[in-house]
Design a protein around this motif. Sequence first.
Motif, mmCIF file in Angstrom:
data_model
loop_
_atom_site.group_PDB
_atom_site.id
_atom_site.type_symbol
_atom_site.label_atom_id
_atom_site.label_comp_id
_atom_site.label_asym_id
_atom_site.label_seq_id
_atom_site.Cartn_x
_atom_site.Cartn_y
_atom_site.Cartn_z
ATOM 1 N N VAL A 1 96.953 -81.815 -21.325
ATOM 2 C CA VAL A 1 95.550 -81.707 -20.947
ATOM 3 C C VAL A 1 95.492 -80.334 -20.153
ATOM 4 O O VAL A 1 96.175 -80.252 -19.006
ATOM 5 N N ALA A 2 94.376 -79.602 -20.179
ATOM 6 C CA ALA A 2 94.320 -78.608 -19.680
ATOM 7 C C ALA A 2 92.944 -78.797 -18.627
ATOM 8 O O ALA A 2 91.943 -79.298 -19.044
ATOM 9 N N VAL A 3 93.116 -78.594 -17.215
ATOM 10 C CA VAL A 3 92.204 -78.669 -16.288
ATOM 11 C C VAL A 3 91.257 -77.327 -16.088
ATOM 12 O O VAL A 3 91.900 -76.326 -15.882
ATOM 13 N N LEU A 4 90.090 -77.086 -16.429
ATOM 14 C CA LEU A 4 89.357 -75.973 -16.481
ATOM 15 C C LEU A 4 88.769 -75.732 -15.415
ATOM 16 O O LEU A 4 88.278 -76.674 -14.546
ATOM 17 N N ALA A 5 88.723 -74.359 -14.861
ATOM 18 C CA ALA A 5 87.858 -73.980 -13.500
ATOM 19 C C ALA A 5 86.456 -73.674 -14.271
ATOM 20 O O ALA A 5 85.773 -72.445 -13.415
#
Length: 371
Positions: A173-177
């Motif tokens: 999972v990528a946590v986005l800004a």
Amino acid sequence: MNSDERICSIALTLCPGIGHIGAKRLIEGAGSAVEVFRNRKELPEILPGINPATVTALDCPAAFLRAGQEMEFVEKNRISCLTLKDEAYPSRLRECEDAPIVLFFKGNTDFNRLRVINMVGTRRATDYGKQFCADFLHEMAVLCPDVLVVSGLAYGIDIHAHRAALANRLSTVAVLAHGMDRIYPFVHRKTAVDMLADGGLLTEFLTETNPDRFNFVSRNRIVAGMCDATVVVESSEKGGSLITADLAVGYHRDCFAVPGRASDAASIGCNRLIRDNKAALIQSAEDLVCAMGWMPVSKAEKPEAVQRNLFPDLSEEEEGVVHILSCRGDLHINTLVVEANLPVNRMSALLFELEMKGVVKALVGGVYHLR
């Protein structure tokens, strides 16, 4: 979870001057985001000491208008909107004081599986760091094939961690800004799309939010808070990965760092984390798995079930913890939290009581053993 709770949660994030911690406290005090707005004028009675400015800030029709627009985007693009009340919300993150009250997720994974780690590091990864990501996650896929790998989709260590996870069929999972209406950096779009089948994209930010610098710091608290452990692969003297490591320590999560040569600029941060006892040194996935108490227990090694009449004075919750340890063997506290579905502060109290009663023993690295 009904759409009213989602819209009210989004609207609460848009009310001026409230912030992450304030919003979470309001929901915990009132019972839900819906009740926060429904009982706005009565909040001083429900939550003694509340700032009158907060009550005024909640009278914000523009916030609901924007929340409705966001929900239209979410539904149109089949994005999951997770509030604090949703079971699918990351349970580890929920326990953090500054946890976001709403998250947006596109993909397919379980945030609340037994093992979740993040791998972070410099955006200027060296061949050493890239190879470590590849080797570490190849080994992890053998030792713990159910692990979820979290990172930030950024250049360097982040993207190599995601790609190594995909190559080894690990959920990532990528946590986005930023919001779900874009991918940054755009060159990582293919990897982001590949992650949707087993993993995906997670953010607290609404659409039309740019990836501004301060958003990355806010993003890092989610990366740290939703995981059992943080792994810093490479870091210079300053950088976002060191912020993530500090956040992980503040959340009482385990932190690990990969050592490098004293002369390597890309390893200065990792070496200092180890020197300052903020992170444990690891050289392989087996090091982390052993430190976390995740080594598989064979049937021959599995401890026998504890006889219930040996501990007549245990509470129902204590009995539950004993049952889990008797079936699973030695476990890390974060695994116990997920297995028992209890808040981490409650689990800590239960384990302390069980230690005092001589039922369990605390091992190195937050692992607990049934006596």
